[in-house]
Design an enzyme around this catalytic site. Structure first.
Site, PDB file in Angstrom:
ATOM      1  N   THR A  74      49.011  42.547  41.844  1.00 15.59           N
ATOM      2  CA  THR A  74      49.492  43.904  42.106  1.00 15.59           C
ATOM      3  C   THR A  74      48.429  44.948  41.827  1.00 15.59           C
ATOM      4  O   THR A  74      48.367  45.974  42.505  1.00 15.59           O
ATOM      5  CB  THR A  74      50.738  44.193  41.234  1.00 15.59           C
ATOM      6  OG1 THR A  74      51.765  43.260  41.591  1.00 15.59           O
ATOM      7  CG2 THR A  74      51.254  45.595  41.444  1.00 15.59           C
TER       8      THR A  74
ATOM      9  N   SER B 129      49.901  36.427  42.518  1.00 18.50           N
ATOM     10  CA  SER B 129      49.807  35.434  41.447  1.00 18.50           C
ATOM     11  C   SER B 129      50.985  34.482  41.390  1.00 18.50           C
ATOM     12  O   SER B 129      50.914  33.459  40.710  1.00 18.50           O
ATOM     13  CB  SER B 129      49.601  36.105  40.086  1.00 18.50           C
ATOM     14  OG  SER B 129      50.796  36.636  39.573  1.00 18.50           O
TER      15      SER B 129
ATOM     16  N   ASP C 267      52.739  37.972  37.515  1.00 24.62           N
ATOM     17  CA  ASP C 267      53.757  36.932  37.572  1.00 24.62           C
ATOM     18  C   ASP C 267      53.368  35.671  36.811  1.00 24.62           C
ATOM     19  O   ASP C 267      54.201  35.062  36.135  1.00 24.62           O
ATOM     20  CB  ASP C 267      54.074  36.571  39.023  1.00 24.62           C
ATOM     21  CG  ASP C 267      54.941  37.626  39.708  1.00 24.62           C
ATOM     22  OD1 ASP C 267      55.392  38.549  39.017  1.00 24.62           O
ATOM     23  OD2 ASP C 267      55.164  37.509  40.926  1.00 24.62           O
TER      24      ASP C 267
END
Length: 314
Positions: free
Chosen positions: A16, A62, A96
């Protein structure tokens, strides 16, 4: 060595922090990993005067992190840390699976200098992205005298890589270290340490000598109300090497899963348990209960069991 070092190496893997969306107010419909390492640093004016080496290793969301990328990242980090002019390394990553990559590196990488992972909960295209400040903190932490080990700089705090776990899927304050707490607080660019830097805990598994495609296969099964053992039986039949049962509470396991775990053990599959609670882990051992890795989350326990099996195979 650190007093003579000056370069910080920055390795981007996506996430992100490097994500962009067509609309600035779209905080979930973005493309993760869209920006390169150079674009990330260009967005932080305070880094303009820093001696940085940057390159993009991967552009992953991820949630799609894989063992091949871990192996490549570990090899690159080893090479960078061996260079005397490198003070430390920063790795940008998605949130993540940040705790998984941090655990893997903490257990497999010799890091006498800081290896600082950082990430963001908002994409770079957001009106107020959190990535730039996290990145700045990470670069400064990579230069911090005396810092060592796998660290995570996020949200104004520093976490030990071997203690990290994600608590929230949306809020900026998304991480914790369970009962351990933060290693340090970031106060106007200064690191106020709460505890010592993490001691090395390198696992003896020969991860650098075995191709990622040959690493043991370990899966996670969750215990819950009404659980059956059929998924365990199916995984055993499919050739799994190890299983982590994410148990309820203090690692308790549904009767049907316990029975299936016994069948798996009899078939030669390694089985351990963890707690699906994100704090507390598993405490104590009941006679006849499956072994565990203490405070490790199910995702961390999966990596630890994989390393144990790899070391055992070697």
């Amino acid at each position: 060595m650190q007093s003579e070092s000056r370069v910080v190496a920055l390795v981007a893997t996506g996430g992100t922090i490097a994500g962009t969306a067509a609309r600035g107010d779209d905080l979930v419909g973005y493309d993760a990993g869209a920006l390169s390492a150079e674009q990330l640093t260009a967005a932080v004016p305070a880094l303009a005067a820093e001696a940085l080496e940057t390159w993009t290793l991967a552009r992953l969301d991820s949630c799609d992190m894989d063992h091949a990328t871990w192996a490549l990242l570990r090899r690159e980090l080893q090479s960078l840390l061996a260079r005397p002019e490198v003070a430390g390394v920063v790795v940008t990553h998605g949130t993540d699976t940040l705790e998984e990559t941090a655990w893997f590196l903490h257990r497999t990488l010799a890091a006498p200098k800081p290896v600082v992972l950082t990430a963001a909960m908002r994409p770079a295209s957001a009106p107020s992205p959190d990535g730039p400040q996290n990145l700045l903190d990470a670069v400064r932490l990579a230069r911090e005298p005396g810092a060592r080990g796998v660290l995570v700089a996020f949200g104004g705090k520093v976490w030990a890589g071997g203690e990290l776990r994600k608590l929230h899927g949306w809020q900026l304050d998304a991480f914790s270290a369970g009962d351990a707490g933060a290693l340090a607080l970031v106060e106007d660019g200064v690191f106020r340490r709460m505890r010592d830097w993490p001691a090395p805990e390198r696992h003896p598994a020969p991860v650098g000598e075995v191709p990622p495609g040959e690493w043991p296969r370990v899966e996670i099964v969750t215990s819950h109300a009404g659980a059956s053992g059929r998924i365990v039986d199916a995984l055993v039949a499919d050739g799994v090497d190890g299983l982590v049962i994410a148990g309820t509470g203090n690692g308790t396991v549904h009767t049907a899963l316990r029975e299936a775990a016994a069948r798996a053990l009899a078939a030669g599959v390694a089985v351990v348990r963890a707690s699906r609670c994100l704090a507390g882990g598993v405490v104590g051992t009941t006679d006849g209960a499956l072994p565990h890795y203490g405070a490790a989350t199910p995702a961390q326990a999966r990596i630890e069991l994989m390393l144990d099996l790899l070391a055992r195979r070697d």
